[in-house]
Design a protein around this motif. Structure first.
Motif, PDB file in Angstrom:
ATOM      1  N   THR A 136       1.143  -1.523  -0.109  1.00  0.00           N
ATOM      2  CA  THR A 136       0.245   0.133   0.309  1.00  0.00           C
ATOM      3  C   THR A 136       0.896   1.240   0.197  1.00  0.00           C
ATOM      4  OG1 THR A 136      -0.068   0.396   2.731  1.00  0.00           O
ATOM      5  CG2 THR A 136      -1.760  -1.451   2.009  1.00  0.00           C
ATOM      6  N   ALA A 137       0.454   2.149  -0.393  1.00  0.00           N
ATOM      7  CA  ALA A 137       1.680   3.100  -0.705  1.00  0.00           C
ATOM      8  C   ALA A 137       0.639   4.565  -0.701  1.00  0.00           C
ATOM      9  CB  ALA A 137       2.185   3.436  -1.801  1.00  0.00           C
ATOM     10  N   GLY A 195       3.835   8.832  -1.965  1.00  0.00           N
ATOM     11  CA  GLY A 195       3.830   7.546  -2.769  1.00  0.00           C
ATOM     12  C   GLY A 195       5.152   7.272  -3.017  1.00  0.00           C
ATOM     13  N   TYR A 206       6.052   3.062  -3.476  1.00  0.00           N
ATOM     14  CA  TYR A 206       6.100   2.955  -5.189  1.00  0.00           C
ATOM     15  C   TYR A 206       7.373   2.057  -5.405  1.00  0.00           C
ATOM     16  CZ  TYR A 206       1.979   5.109  -6.480  1.00  0.00           C
ATOM     17  OH  TYR A 206       0.146   4.812  -7.184  1.00  0.00           O
ATOM     18  N   SER A 260      -3.392   1.983  -3.989  1.00  0.00           N
ATOM     19  CA  SER A 260      -2.982   2.971  -3.710  1.00  0.00           C
ATOM     20  C   SER A 260      -3.244   4.310  -3.388  1.00  0.00           C
ATOM     21  CB  SER A 260      -1.599   3.492  -5.174  1.00  0.00           C
ATOM     22  OG  SER A 260      -1.134   5.250  -5.085  1.00  0.00           O
ATOM     23  N   CYS A 276       1.879   3.821 -12.008  1.00  0.00           N
ATOM     24  CA  CYS A 276       2.728   2.530 -12.002  1.00  0.00           C
ATOM     25  C   CYS A 276       3.530   2.209 -11.782  1.00  0.00           C
ATOM     26  CB  CYS A 276       0.733   1.899 -12.390  1.00  0.00           C
ATOM     27  SG  CYS A 276       1.352   0.224 -11.261  1.00  0.00           S
ATOM     28  N   SER A 325      -6.938   1.570  -7.557  1.00  0.00           N
ATOM     29  CA  SER A 325      -6.398   3.050  -6.885  1.00  0.00           C
ATOM     30  C   SER A 325      -7.543   2.975  -5.576  1.00  0.00           C
ATOM     31  CB  SER A 325      -7.183   3.852  -8.250  1.00  0.00           C
ATOM     32  OG  SER A 325      -7.028   5.209  -7.695  1.00  0.00           O
ATOM     33  N   ALA A 357       1.338   2.749   2.931  1.00  0.00           N
ATOM     34  CA  ALA A 357       0.311   3.699   2.763  1.00  0.00           C
ATOM     35  C   ALA A 357       0.250   4.696   4.331  1.00  0.00           C
ATOM     36  CB  ALA A 357      -0.723   3.313   2.262  1.00  0.00           C
TER      37      ALA A 357
END
Ligand code: CTP
Length: 220
Positions: A15-16, A35, A39, A56, A63, A72, A97
């Motif tokens: 998760t970002a 992010g 990533y 994300s 991506c 998303s 995230a």
């Protein structure tokens, strides 16, 4: 202990980015996460031959090539639903995230006029995604992040234990040259046995590659 069949790639959920909690269609509560760290981890995991599902929040990044699944999300609840579903079939979940911890209790569906804006807003907690996944994990490995301005190691250890994590990446935020919006990061990696390794300052891509290597060595 081997937690996945050697005959298939390691399945990883990353998760970002930030989450957003809207007050009305044009206003939200969030944080400055770019992010970039999540990533970079996705990119490194792909390079390591892992099957990557990237979940994300809203970011200005594309991506990474080779990611097999991309979801998303906007709010913490969206992120929770996506992560909870993907969690069932993954070997490792990396929660990079920056989840916005609170949301307005009441959300207006129409734009509130400036002149009518309230002077205070009631906030309620957003689900702690990692905490919930920590309660239901069995064979999965769970990696958390800790964003700290205070005692990095003590806070990271507290989160590692309370969220039932297998490792935690602790980084300093609020300093120039480290954390949320920077290309550079530095901090500590603490594993489930309490081993501490420091990393950085270094570019997030370099740190990401090192972290994936460490997870590979420790988990599989
Ligand atoms: N996290 C989460 N759900 C939340 C808040 C945080 O899953 N509602 C996850 C983050 O993605 C991160 C870890 O929990 O991997 C730690 O997040 P952090 O913001 O450092 O700490 P908090 O748990 O929010 O605690 P505190 O505010 O006390 O620092």
């Amino acid at each position: 202990m081997t937690t996945h069949a050697k005959s298939r790639p390691i399945r990883c959920v990353i998760t970002a980015g930030p989450t957003r909690e809207y007050f009305d269609p044009v206003r939200f509560l969030s944080n400055p996460s770019s992010g970039k760290m999540g990533y970079a981890l996705a990119q490194s995991a792909v390079k390591a031959g892992w099957e990557v599902h990237l979940i994300s929040g809203p970011v200005a990044l594309s991506c990474p090539e080779g990611v097999v699944d991309y979801t998303s999300v906007t709010s913490g609840e969206d992120l929770y639903k996506a992560a909870r579903t993907a969690f069932e079939s993954c070997d490792v979940l990396i929660m990079a995230a920056a989840v916005c911890d609170q949301r307005p209790r009441v959300v207006d569906l129409t734009k509130q006029k400036k002149a009518a804006l309230p002077s205070s807003v009631e906030l309620v907690p957003v689900v702690d995604v990692l905490q919930e996944l920590g309660k239901v994990k069995d064979r999965q490995r769970l990696v958390g992040f800790a964003a700290e301005t205070g005692d990095l190691e003590a806070e990271a250890r507290r989160k590692l234990a309370s969220k039932h994590l297998d490792a935690i990446v602790a980084n300093r935020v609020g300093l120039p040259g480290s954390g949320f919006e920077s290309d550079i990061n530095q901090g500590l990696l603490i594993d489930g046995k309490g081993k501490v390794q420091s990393f950085g300052p270094e570019r997030k891509e370099v740190i990401a590659a090192w972290l994936i290597e460490q997870f590979m060595l420790t988990f599989f």
